[in-house]
Design an enzyme around this catalytic site. Structure first.
Site, PDB file in Angstrom:
ATOM      1  N   GLU A 172      -1.159   1.946  -9.539  1.00  0.00           N
ATOM      2  CA  GLU A 172       0.049   2.986  -9.781  1.00  0.00           C
ATOM      3  C   GLU A 172       0.748   2.369 -11.446  1.00  0.00           C
ATOM      4  OE1 GLU A 172       2.688   1.514  -6.165  1.00  0.00           O
ATOM      5  OE2 GLU A 172       1.677   3.204  -5.410  1.00  0.00           O
ATOM      6  N   GLU A 291      -2.555   6.191  -1.186  1.00  0.00           N
ATOM      7  CA  GLU A 291      -1.908   5.840  -0.407  1.00  0.00           C
ATOM      8  C   GLU A 291      -1.269   6.562   0.204  1.00  0.00           C
ATOM      9  OE1 GLU A 291       0.496   2.141  -2.027  1.00  0.00           O
ATOM     10  OE2 GLU A 291      -1.382   1.365  -2.999  1.00  0.00           O
TER      11      GLU A 291
HETATM   12  O1  AHR Z   1       0.589  -0.395   0.328  1.00  0.00           O
HETATM   13  C1  AHR Z   1       1.714  -0.769  -0.186  1.00  0.00           C
HETATM   14  C2  AHR Z   1       2.381  -0.785  -1.564  1.00  0.00           C
HETATM   15  O2  AHR Z   1       2.679   0.760  -1.970  1.00  0.00           O
HETATM   16  C3  AHR Z   1       1.164  -0.520  -2.767  1.00  0.00           C
HETATM   17  O3  AHR Z   1       1.188  -2.372  -2.820  1.00  0.00           O
HETATM   18  C4  AHR Z   1       1.908   0.448  -4.244  1.00  0.00           C
HETATM   19  O4  AHR Z   1       0.944   0.171  -4.137  1.00  0.00           O
HETATM   20  C5  AHR Z   1       2.575   1.245  -3.672  1.00  0.00           C
HETATM   21  O5  AHR Z   1       3.892   1.104  -3.973  1.00  0.00           O
END
Ligand code: AHR
Length: 497
Positions: A172, A291
Site C-alpha cells: 500500500e 487484501e
Molecule cells: O489487513 C489490515 C491492514 O489493512 C493491512 O496491514 C494494510 O495493508 C491494510 O490497510
C-alpha cells in the site's frame, strides 16, 4: 422471486488459479502471537505452533499465505526475526503502535506454511528500506549456499533454501498512512529497480507491484498507470485491496458492495491493458487481489487501545451472517474474473479480521469461514461464463442483482458446482438452469448457509450458531437444474455424472 442461469461448456471464462484462495498473516494483534504461534499453549506443537489452528487452516484449504504485512512490513527489518531467539531484539512497531518481540520470523513462518500445506507469499519492505535489503532477503531465502546471507540461513538451521517464488514489492505504498509512503513516480521507480535486481538473483520469482489501497483513493487509476509505466518489464501482477463495512446498517447496500468490487477489477484490468498497448508489449499484467474482506466491527474498540504493548486484541472483528453472505459474494466475484485475477488473499487468517479465532481454551470458525472453505474446496477447475437473469435493486453502488452466482466445471471434468448468494432478505429465490450440455448430471449435494438473524455470530461460547447444512432442495428435472435458494443464503450446489 425467480432467477435463471445460462451456461455453455464452450464459453469458459478461464481456469481457476488456486492461489485465489490465498490468505494473509501479518504481525498484527494476535495473528502471529496467540494465533499461529503460542509456545506456552497446551495446543502448541514442538515448535510452538498451535495445532488447533493448523487443523482449521488445513481444513480451510489455503494454498498461498501472504506475510509478514501489511502496514507492518513497511518498517520491518527481517534480520530481527531470524537467528537465535534469545538474541532477537524487541522493537517498537509504529504501524500498529505495539511492541514486536520478533520471537517469530521468516524461518518459522516458512516451516508453518509447510504444516498447513501452503506456499509463502513474502513482502519486502519498500517503505523504510529498498532494493538492497530486498536482494539480501531473497539471497537468504533462495540461494542454496556459498554467500553471506545463504550461509547465514544455513547457520540458523535451515540448510535447504526456502525457494520462495511469489513476492510483493512493498505494501500500500499509495497510502499516506504507510511508513515510507511514496508518490506513484517514486514507487514506480523503486518497484522497477527492486524487481529488476530480484529477477537478476532469481529469474523464477513472480512479483506483485502495489496497486491502489482501495478504489476510493484519490490517486486511483493514475497510480496504476504511472507505476506500471515505470515497472512493466519487471513485475507480473498489480495488487488490489478492498474492505467493505456495514457501518450505516443498510444490509441491501452492504450486500451490493460486490457491484463496486466488480467495477474495481474491470477498471484495473483496463489500465493494465492500456499500459500494455501504450508500450506495445506482448506480456499481460494480471491481478493480485491480495487484501479483501469485511472490516469495521472492531474499529471503535481499537481506537481506544493502549499503545506499546505486545499482541493486543486488535482488529478482532466478530463476523455475522450478513458478513458471510458478502464474503460468499466476493468469492463469486473473484471466480467470475478467473481470467485475470490469479491471486487473492482473504485478509486475514487468524484472530485479525479472520475466519479463525483462538482463545487460551481453543479455536473456532467464524461465519465467514464457511463460504471460503467451500469455495476453496469446490471452486477449482474451469469457470463458465454464467449469465444471470434476475431482478435488480437500487443501491449506493448502482443497480445490484438479487443473485450472485457462478458455475464451475471441476478439475475432474465430471463435476459441476454452482455457488449462489440470494440477496433477497425476505423471499426465497426459485433458481433454474438448463443443463442441456450436462446430460446425465444429478445433484449430489445442496449446501445452504443461512440464519433467521442477519446479525447472528459464532462466538467462543456459541461457536456453532451459524453453520451450513446439506438440506437444500436442488434437483434436476427434465434436464433443468431447479433449486429454491432460501432468503439471505449462501448456496453450494454440487452436480456430478
Ligand atoms: O489487513 C489490515 C491492514 O489493512 C493491512 O496491514 C494494510 O495493508 C491494510 O490497510
Amino acid at each position: 422471486m425467480k432467477a435463471a442461469l445460462y451456461i455453455d461448456k464452450h464459453f469458459p471464462i478461464g481456469e481457476v488459479d488456486k492461489r485465489i484462495f490465498g490468505s494473509f498473516v501479518e504481525h498484527l494483534g494476535r495473528s502471529v502471537y496467540e494465533g499461529v504461534y503460542q509456545p506456552e499453549s497446551p495446543f502448541a506443537d514442538e515448535q510452538g505452533m498451535r495445532k488447533d489452528v493448523i487443523d482449521l487452516v488445513s481444513e480451510l484449504n489455503v494454498p498461498v499465505i501472504r506475510y509478514p504485512g501489511g502496514n507492518f512490513v513497511s518498517g520491518y527489518h527481517w534480520e530481527d526475526g531470524v537467528g537465535p531467539k534469545e538474541e532477537r531484539p524487541a522493537r517498537v512497531e509504529p504501524a500498529w503502535s505495539v511492541i514486536e518481540s520478533n520471537q517469530f520470523g521468516l524461518n518459522e513462518f516458512v516451516d508453518w506454511t509447510k504444516k498447513v500445506n501452503a506456499e509463502p507469499m513474502m513482502a519486502v519492505n519498500l517503505g523504510t528500506r529498498g532494493p538492497e535489503d530486498a536482494k539480501n532477503l531473497l539471497e537468504y531465502c533462495n540461494i542454496p549456499r556459498g554467500s553471506y546471507y545463504s550461509d547465514l540461513r544455513r547457520k540458523h538451521g535451515w540448510e535447504q533454501p526456502h525457494n520462495i517464488k511469489l513476492w510483493c514489492l512493498g505494501n500500500e505504498m499509495d497510502g499516506p498512512w504507510q511508513m515510507g509512503h511514496k508518490t506513484a513516480e517514486e514507487y514506480g521507480r523503486i518497484a522497477a529497480e527492486t524487481g529488476r535486481m530480484m529477477k537478476m538473483l532469481d529469474p523464477e520469482v513472480e512479483l506483485v507491484a502495489c496497486g491502489s489501497s482501495s478504489l476510493y483513493m484519490d490517486t486511483f487509476g493514475q497510480w496504476e498507470d504511472i507505476v506500471l509505466s515505470e515497472s512493466y518489464d519487471y513485475v507480473d501482477y498489480v495488487s488490489l485491496h478492498q474492505y467493505y463495512d456495514n457501518e450505516a446498517n443498510n444490509t441491501p447496500d452492504f450486500l451490493a458492495s460486490t457491484v463496486a468490487m466488480d467495477k474495481f477489477i474491470n477498471q484495473v484490468v483496463a489500465i493494465c491493458d492500456a499500459v500494455k498497448a501504450k508500450k506495445r508489449k506482448d506480456k499481460t499484467i494480471n491481478l493480485s487481489f491480495d487484501e479483501w474482506n469485511v472490516w469495521y466491527h472492531s474499529k471503535e474498540h481499537d481506537s481506544k487501545l493502549e499503545r506499546w504493548i505486545q499482541a493486543p486484541h486488535q482488529l478482532e472483528d466478530v463476523y455475522n451472517m450478513e458478513d458471510a453472505l458478502l464474503v460468499g459474494s466476493m468469492l463469486i466475484t473473484l471466480l467470475r474474473h478467473a481470467d485475470r485475477v490469479k491471486i487473492a488473499c482473504l485478509a486475514q487468517l487468524v484472530n485479525v479480521i479472520a475466519p479463525i479465532m483462538t482463545s487460551d481454551t481453543g479455536a473456532w470458525r467464524q461465519t465467514i469461514y464457511y463460504p471460503f472453505a467451500y469455495a476453496s474446496r469446490y471452486g477449482r477447475g474451469t469457470v463458465l461464463n454464467t449469465v444471470i437473469d434476475v431482478p435488480t435493486y437500487p443501491s449506493k453502488h448502482g443497480d445490484a442483482p438479487y443473485l450472485d452466482a457462478v458455475c464451475i466445471i471441476g478439475e475432474d471434468e465430471e463435476s459441476l458446482t454452482v455457488f449462489a448468494v440470494n440477496k433477497n432478505l425476505e423471499d426465497a429465490m426459485e433458481l433454474s438452469c438448463s443443463l442441456r450440455e450436462f446430460e446425465g448430471y444429478t445433484v449430489k449435494e445442496h449446501i445452504v448457509l443461512t440464519h433467521a438473524d442477519l446479525k447472528a455470530e459464532n462466538t467462543e461460547a456459541n461457536p456453532n450458531n451459524v453453520i451450513p447444512t446439506a438440506d437444500g432442495n436442488a434437483a434436476v428435472e427434465d434436464g433443468t437444474l431447479k433449486a429454491s435458494l432460501p432468503a439471505r443464503s449462501f448456496n453450494v450446489i454440487r452436480l456430478g455424472k
